[in-house]
Design a protein around this motif. Structure first.
Motif, mmCIF file in Angstrom:
data_model
loop_
_atom_site.group_PDB
_atom_site.id
_atom_site.type_symbol
_atom_site.label_atom_id
_atom_site.label_comp_id
_atom_site.label_asym_id
_atom_site.label_seq_id
_atom_site.Cartn_x
_atom_site.Cartn_y
_atom_site.Cartn_z
ATOM 1 N N LEU A 162 8.218 -1.071 11.812
ATOM 2 C CA LEU A 162 7.818 -0.765 13.175
ATOM 3 C C LEU A 162 8.345 -1.861 14.088
ATOM 4 N N HIS A 163 9.022 -1.452 15.149
ATOM 5 C CA HIS A 163 9.532 -2.416 16.131
ATOM 6 C C HIS A 163 8.349 -3.085 16.836
ATOM 7 N N VAL A 164 8.364 -4.414 16.868
ATOM 8 C CA VAL A 164 7.346 -5.187 17.578
ATOM 9 C C VAL A 164 8.086 -6.028 18.616
ATOM 10 N N PRO A 165 7.901 -5.740 19.908
ATOM 11 C CA PRO A 165 8.641 -6.480 20.944
ATOM 12 C C PRO A 165 8.492 -7.993 20.792
ATOM 13 N N MET A 178 0.851 -1.170 0.000
ATOM 14 C CA MET A 178 0.000 0.000 0.000
ATOM 15 C C MET A 178 0.894 1.230 0.000
ATOM 16 N N THR A 179 0.650 2.143 -0.920
ATOM 17 C CA THR A 179 1.426 3.366 -0.947
ATOM 18 C C THR A 179 0.502 4.561 -0.906
ATOM 19 N N SER A 180 1.042 5.661 -0.450
ATOM 20 C CA SER A 180 0.301 6.908 -0.392
ATOM 21 C C SER A 180 0.158 7.467 -1.792
ATOM 22 N N THR A 181 -0.993 8.024 -2.112
ATOM 23 C CA THR A 181 -1.186 8.609 -3.427
ATOM 24 C C THR A 181 -0.862 10.089 -3.430
ATOM 25 N N LEU A 182 -0.555 10.665 -2.291
ATOM 26 C CA LEU A 182 -0.282 12.095 -2.208
ATOM 27 C C LEU A 182 1.228 12.331 -2.256
ATOM 28 N N LEU A 232 -0.451 6.090 9.529
ATOM 29 C CA LEU A 232 -1.053 5.520 10.725
ATOM 30 C C LEU A 232 -2.062 4.440 10.335
ATOM 31 N N HIS A 233 -2.871 4.728 9.345
ATOM 32 C CA HIS A 233 -3.848 3.740 8.872
ATOM 33 C C HIS A 233 -3.133 2.511 8.294
ATOM 34 N N ALA A 234 -2.101 2.748 7.489
ATOM 35 C CA ALA A 234 -1.364 1.632 6.891
ATOM 36 C C ALA A 234 -0.709 0.770 7.963
ATOM 37 N N ALA A 235 -0.124 1.403 8.984
ATOM 38 C CA ALA A 235 0.522 0.647 10.061
ATOM 39 C C ALA A 235 -0.498 -0.177 10.831
ATOM 40 N N ARG A 236 -1.625 0.425 11.136
ATOM 41 C CA ARG A 236 -2.682 -0.289 11.863
ATOM 42 C C ARG A 236 -3.161 -1.501 11.066
ATOM 43 N N VAL A 295 7.280 -4.652 8.497
ATOM 44 C CA VAL A 295 7.209 -3.662 7.421
ATOM 45 C C VAL A 295 5.754 -3.237 7.305
ATOM 46 N N VAL A 296 5.519 -1.934 7.445
ATOM 47 C CA VAL A 296 4.138 -1.435 7.425
ATOM 48 C C VAL A 296 3.780 -0.745 6.119
#
Length: 152
Positions: free
Chosen positions: A56-59, A1-5, A132-136, A65-66
């Motif tokens: 994103l670090h995940v303990p 998923m990539t940002s279009t902006l 934020l949406h992509a990471a979630r 990769v987000v």
């Protein structure tokens, strides 16, 4: 998923020109870490060629990769908001050529030219909301029992 902006679609020509006067061309080999989560955010990039993975670090697990970014996309938003610390990590997934910007110089230009500053803030805010949406979504896909949208 990539940002279009991308910068081209987010900023008017006059704002792009003002920002690009501060650009410095850089390149990164595949596997190069651009930044690490929690460290000082003092610059940002716009990708010219290649791909950059945001992670994103995940303990207790490998970094997740987000999102993967490509041509024209902004790499880094943490430079725009105090305390100026990276909220994600970033790594070149292929050879990358990019424009690099000194965050302090861009923030100073934003203060000096409020209309430019507003345009940059709207662009960075949009990118931040998207990331934020992509990471979630990605974390739910990886770790939630039913992913980001599946039903039991």
């Amino acid at each position: 998923m990539t940002s279009t902006l991308t910068m081209s679609t987010a900023l008017a020509a006059e704002h792009r020109a003002r920002l690009m006067r501060l650009a410095r061309e850089v390149s990164f080999e595949a596997g190069t870490r651009l930044f690490e989560e929690g460290r000082r955010a003092d610059r940002f990039w716009i990708v010219r060629t290649g791909t950059v993975a945001l992670d994103l670090h995940v303990p207790g697990r490998r970094a997740a990769v987000v999102e993967t970014l490509g041509r024209g996309e902004l790499v880094g938003w943490s430079w725009h908001f105090a305390p100026y610390q990276w909220q994600l990590g970033a790594e070149a997934m292929s050879p990358v050529r990019a424009y690099e910007f000194d965050a302090g110089a861009v923030r100073a230009l934003c203060e000096e030219h409020p209309e430019f500053g507003r345009a940059i803030a709207l662009w960075v805010g949009h990118v931040l909301a998207h990331r934020l949406h992509a990471a979630r979504t990605r974390l739910l896909d990886l770790y939630a029992p039913y992913g980001s949208g599946g039903q039991p």
